[in-house]
Design a protein around this motif. Structure first.
Motif, PDB file in Angstrom:
ATOM      1  N   VAL A   3       0.861  -1.174   0.000  1.00  0.00           N
ATOM      2  CA  VAL A   3       0.000   0.000   0.000  1.00  0.00           C
ATOM      3  C   VAL A   3       0.906   1.236   0.000  1.00  0.00           C
ATOM      4  CG1 VAL A   3      -1.929  -1.138   1.186  1.00  0.00           C
ATOM      5  CG2 VAL A   3      -0.250   0.131   2.526  1.00  0.00           C
ATOM      6  N   ASP A   4       0.371   2.317  -0.537  1.00  0.00           N
ATOM      7  CA  ASP A   4       1.099   3.581  -0.613  1.00  0.00           C
ATOM      8  C   ASP A   4       0.768   4.408   0.625  1.00  0.00           C
ATOM      9  OD1 ASP A   4       2.173   6.084  -1.198  1.00  0.00           O
ATOM     10  OD2 ASP A   4       1.317   6.183  -3.212  1.00  0.00           O
ATOM     11  N   GLY A   5       1.760   4.711   1.434  1.00  0.00           N
ATOM     12  CA  GLY A   5       1.557   5.490   2.643  1.00  0.00           C
ATOM     13  C   GLY A   5       0.999   6.872   2.381  1.00  0.00           C
ATOM     14  N   ALA A   6       1.226   7.406   1.203  1.00  0.00           N
ATOM     15  CA  ALA A   6       0.708   8.729   0.866  1.00  0.00           C
ATOM     16  C   ALA A   6      -0.804   8.708   0.699  1.00  0.00           C
ATOM     17  CB  ALA A   6       1.362   9.253  -0.412  1.00  0.00           C
ATOM     18  N   ALA A   7      -1.378   7.535   0.430  1.00  0.00           N
ATOM     19  CA  ALA A   7      -2.804   7.467   0.110  1.00  0.00           C
ATOM     20  C   ALA A   7      -3.594   6.498   0.993  1.00  0.00           C
ATOM     21  CB  ALA A   7      -2.982   7.057  -1.349  1.00  0.00           C
ATOM     22  N   CYS A   8      -2.955   5.621   1.728  1.00  0.00           N
ATOM     23  CA  CYS A   8      -3.682   4.583   2.463  1.00  0.00           C
ATOM     24  C   CYS A   8      -4.284   5.115   3.758  1.00  0.00           C
ATOM     25  CB  CYS A   8      -2.779   3.391   2.751  1.00  0.00           C
ATOM     26  SG  CYS A   8      -1.532   3.649   4.028  1.00  0.00           S
ATOM     27  N   SER A   9      -5.268   4.389   4.238  1.00  0.00           N
ATOM     28  CA  SER A   9      -5.887   4.700   5.526  1.00  0.00           C
ATOM     29  C   SER A   9      -5.082   4.034   6.641  1.00  0.00           C
ATOM     30  CB  SER A   9      -7.324   4.174   5.562  1.00  0.00           C
ATOM     31  OG  SER A   9      -7.316   2.750   5.571  1.00  0.00           O
ATOM     32  N   GLU A  10      -5.368   4.428   7.864  1.00  0.00           N
ATOM     33  CA  GLU A  10      -4.721   3.798   9.015  1.00  0.00           C
ATOM     34  C   GLU A  10      -5.047   2.313   9.055  1.00  0.00           C
ATOM     35  OE1 GLU A  10      -5.393   4.096  13.726  1.00  0.00           O
ATOM     36  OE2 GLU A  10      -4.641   5.948  12.802  1.00  0.00           O
ATOM     37  N   GLU A  11      -6.292   1.976   8.787  1.00  0.00           N
ATOM     38  CA  GLU A  11      -6.704   0.573   8.780  1.00  0.00           C
ATOM     39  C   GLU A  11      -5.915  -0.233   7.743  1.00  0.00           C
ATOM     40  OE1 GLU A  11     -10.674  -1.953   7.627  1.00  0.00           O
ATOM     41  OE2 GLU A  11     -10.960  -0.074   8.717  1.00  0.00           O
ATOM     42  N   GLU A  12      -5.769   0.316   6.544  1.00  0.00           N
ATOM     43  CA  GLU A  12      -4.990  -0.374   5.505  1.00  0.00           C
ATOM     44  C   GLU A  12      -3.546  -0.566   5.941  1.00  0.00           C
ATOM     45  OE1 GLU A  12      -6.885   0.864   1.254  1.00  0.00           O
ATOM     46  OE2 GLU A  12      -6.033   2.513   2.442  1.00  0.00           O
ATOM     47  N   LEU A  13      -2.958   0.456   6.530  1.00  0.00           N
ATOM     48  CA  LEU A  13      -1.565   0.361   6.968  1.00  0.00           C
ATOM     49  C   LEU A  13      -1.399  -0.700   8.055  1.00  0.00           C
ATOM     50  CD1 LEU A  13       1.119   2.853   7.143  1.00  0.00           C
ATOM     51  CD2 LEU A  13       0.624   1.741   9.291  1.00  0.00           C
ATOM     52  N   LEU A  14      -2.353  -0.778   8.953  1.00  0.00           N
ATOM     53  CA  LEU A  14      -2.256  -1.730  10.057  1.00  0.00           C
ATOM     54  C   LEU A  14      -2.590  -3.159   9.645  1.00  0.00           C
ATOM     55  CD1 LEU A  14      -3.712   0.483  12.908  1.00  0.00           C
ATOM     56  CD2 LEU A  14      -1.318  -0.184  12.559  1.00  0.00           C
ATOM     57  N   GLN A  15      -3.067  -3.355   8.401  1.00  0.00           N
ATOM     58  CA  GLN A  15      -3.397  -4.699   7.931  1.00  0.00           C
ATOM     59  C   GLN A  15      -2.569  -5.156   6.734  1.00  0.00           C
ATOM     60  OE1 GLN A  15      -7.619  -4.724   7.219  1.00  0.00           O
ATOM     61  NE2 GLN A  15      -8.108  -4.398   9.365  1.00  0.00           N
ATOM     62  N   CYS A  16      -1.800  -4.270   6.135  1.00  0.00           N
ATOM     63  CA  CYS A  16      -1.082  -4.617   4.901  1.00  0.00           C
ATOM     64  C   CYS A  16       0.170  -5.449   5.190  1.00  0.00           C
ATOM     65  CB  CYS A  16      -0.704  -3.351   4.137  1.00  0.00           C
ATOM     66  SG  CYS A  16       0.597  -2.375   4.929  1.00  0.00           S
ATOM     67  N   GLU A  17       0.696  -6.034   4.127  1.00  0.00           N
ATOM     68  CA  GLU A  17       1.952  -6.769   4.220  1.00  0.00           C
ATOM     69  C   GLU A  17       3.146  -5.828   4.108  1.00  0.00           C
ATOM     70  OE1 GLU A  17       1.193 -11.038   2.295  1.00  0.00           O
ATOM     71  OE2 GLU A  17       0.732  -9.372   0.923  1.00  0.00           O
ATOM     72  N   GLY A  18       2.990  -4.775   3.321  1.00  0.00           N
ATOM     73  CA  GLY A  18       4.078  -3.827   3.128  1.00  0.00           C
ATOM     74  C   GLY A  18       3.552  -2.451   2.793  1.00  0.00           C
ATOM     75  N   VAL A  19       4.298  -1.420   3.190  1.00  0.00           N
ATOM     76  CA  VAL A  19       3.931  -0.038   2.901  1.00  0.00           C
ATOM     77  C   VAL A  19       5.151   0.690   2.359  1.00  0.00           C
ATOM     78  CG1 VAL A  19       4.358   0.731   5.298  1.00  0.00           C
ATOM     79  CG2 VAL A  19       2.900   2.105   3.800  1.00  0.00           C
ATOM     80  N   TYR A  20       4.958   1.430   1.278  1.00  0.00           N
ATOM     81  CA  TYR A  20       6.002   2.310   0.767  1.00  0.00           C
ATOM     82  C   TYR A  20       5.548   3.748   0.985  1.00  0.00           C
ATOM     83  CZ  TYR A  20       3.107   2.410  -3.502  1.00  0.00           C
ATOM     84  OH  TYR A  20       2.071   2.544  -4.397  1.00  0.00           O
ATOM     85  N   HIS A  21       6.469   4.676   0.937  1.00  0.00           N
ATOM     86  CA  HIS A  21       6.190   6.083   1.278  1.00  0.00           C
ATOM     87  C   HIS A  21       5.684   6.205   2.720  1.00  0.00           C
ATOM     88  CE1 HIS A  21       5.471   6.849  -3.269  1.00  0.00           C
ATOM     89  NE2 HIS A  21       6.749   7.074  -2.957  1.00  0.00           N
ATOM     90  N   PHE A  22       6.244   5.423   3.616  1.00  0.00           N
ATOM     91  CA  PHE A  22       5.809   5.466   5.012  1.00  0.00           C
ATOM     92  C   PHE A  22       5.978   6.863   5.602  1.00  0.00           C
ATOM     93  CE2 PHE A  22       6.753   4.812   9.599  1.00  0.00           C
ATOM     94  CZ  PHE A  22       5.503   4.377   9.994  1.00  0.00           C
ATOM     95  N   HIS A  23       7.038   7.555   5.231  1.00  0.00           N
ATOM     96  CA  HIS A  23       7.267   8.917   5.731  1.00  0.00           C
ATOM     97  C   HIS A  23       6.125   9.849   5.331  1.00  0.00           C
ATOM     98  CE1 HIS A  23       8.887   8.662   1.699  1.00  0.00           C
ATOM     99  NE2 HIS A  23       8.819   9.997   1.613  1.00  0.00           N
ATOM    100  N   LEU A  24       5.519   9.604   4.176  1.00  0.00           N
ATOM    101  CA  LEU A  24       4.389  10.441   3.748  1.00  0.00           C
ATOM    102  C   LEU A  24       3.119  10.107   4.525  1.00  0.00           C
ATOM    103  CD1 LEU A  24       4.991  10.598  -0.108  1.00  0.00           C
ATOM    104  CD2 LEU A  24       5.648  12.259   1.666  1.00  0.00           C
ATOM    105  N   TYR A  25       3.001   8.862   4.974  1.00  0.00           N
ATOM    106  CA  TYR A  25       1.883   8.525   5.859  1.00  0.00           C
ATOM    107  C   TYR A  25       1.999   9.327   7.153  1.00  0.00           C
ATOM    108  CZ  TYR A  25      -1.431   6.298   8.812  1.00  0.00           C
ATOM    109  OH  TYR A  25      -2.497   6.121   9.656  1.00  0.00           O
ATOM    110  N   ILE A  26       3.201   9.401   7.698  1.00  0.00           N
ATOM    111  CA  ILE A  26       3.414  10.163   8.934  1.00  0.00           C
ATOM    112  C   ILE A  26       3.067  11.626   8.711  1.00  0.00           C
ATOM    113  CG2 ILE A  26       5.149  10.968  10.591  1.00  0.00           C
ATOM    114  CD1 ILE A  26       6.583   8.226  10.101  1.00  0.00           C
ATOM    115  N   ARG A  27       3.530  12.193   7.607  1.00  0.00           N
ATOM    116  CA  ARG A  27       3.241  13.604   7.303  1.00  0.00           C
ATOM    117  C   ARG A  27       1.737  13.853   7.220  1.00  0.00           C
ATOM    118  NH1 ARG A  27       6.369  17.423   5.040  1.00  0.00           N
ATOM    119  NH2 ARG A  27       5.229  19.266   4.412  1.00  0.00           N
ATOM    120  N   LYS A  28       1.052  13.001   6.451  1.00  0.00           N
ATOM    121  CA  LYS A  28      -0.395  13.136   6.273  1.00  0.00           C
ATOM    122  C   LYS A  28      -1.105  13.056   7.622  1.00  0.00           C
ATOM    123  CE  LYS A  28      -2.361   9.396   4.792  1.00  0.00           C
ATOM    124  NZ  LYS A  28      -2.827   8.264   4.002  1.00  0.00           N
ATOM    125  N   SER A  29      -0.681  12.138   8.467  1.00  0.00           N
ATOM    126  CA  SER A  29      -1.305  11.972   9.778  1.00  0.00           C
ATOM    127  C   SER A  29      -1.020  13.160  10.685  1.00  0.00           C
ATOM    128  CB  SER A  29      -0.813  10.686  10.435  1.00  0.00           C
ATOM    129  OG  SER A  29      -1.211   9.572   9.667  1.00  0.00           O
TER     130      SER A  29
END
Length: 129
Positions: A26-52
């Motif tokens: 999943v793309d951290g720039a676009a995924c939901s918290e639920e998707e991140l907590l259930q996925c096998e792998g996340v890219y752009h994790f730093h962008l997930y943090i920024r968005k949050s």
């Protein structure tokens, strides 16, 4: 947990796909918290943090939540703490928070690889020399 870190555009995703074939990313720039907590792998994790951080501000306990709820995740993130210190207060907080979260996750991880110019070097676990 596994982490792949490195600068922007260094070939982290390509490296991850070779090391961990078949992972559902999943793309951290676009995924939901639920998707991140259930996925096998996340890219752009730093962008997930920024968005949050733009929404919620407080992220300090998020690393522990990932460890608790998705301990097998593979995380790909840019190293963003190098270079000039930003003038903007949010940008400084974002760098600081991302560094702290990634430090906590790296401490928990079985393996951490740093990718430079498409070459992955294990810095924790793996075949560290």
């Amino acid at each position: 947990m596994r982490m792949i870190i490195g600068g922007a555009f260094q070939g982290k995703m390509e490296y991850a796909q070779k090391e961990y074939p078949g992972i559902r990313w999943v793309d951290g720039a676009a995924c939901s918290e639920e998707e991140l907590l259930q996925c096998e792998g996340v890219y752009h994790f730093h962008l997930y943090i920024r968005k949050s951080m733009e929404k919620y501000e407080e992220m300090r306990l998020f690393a522990d939540r990932i460890i608790r709820e998705n301990p097998q995740i593979v995380i790909i993130t840019d190293e963003i703490g190098y270079g000039l210190v930003p003038i903007d207060a949010f940008e400084r907080r974002y760098r600081e928070e991302t560094g702290r979260i990634c430090t906590r996750l790296a401490a928990f991880s079985d393996r951490v690889d740093r990718v430079v110019c498409g070459i992955g070097l294990p810095i924790k676990g793996g075949d560290v020399r």
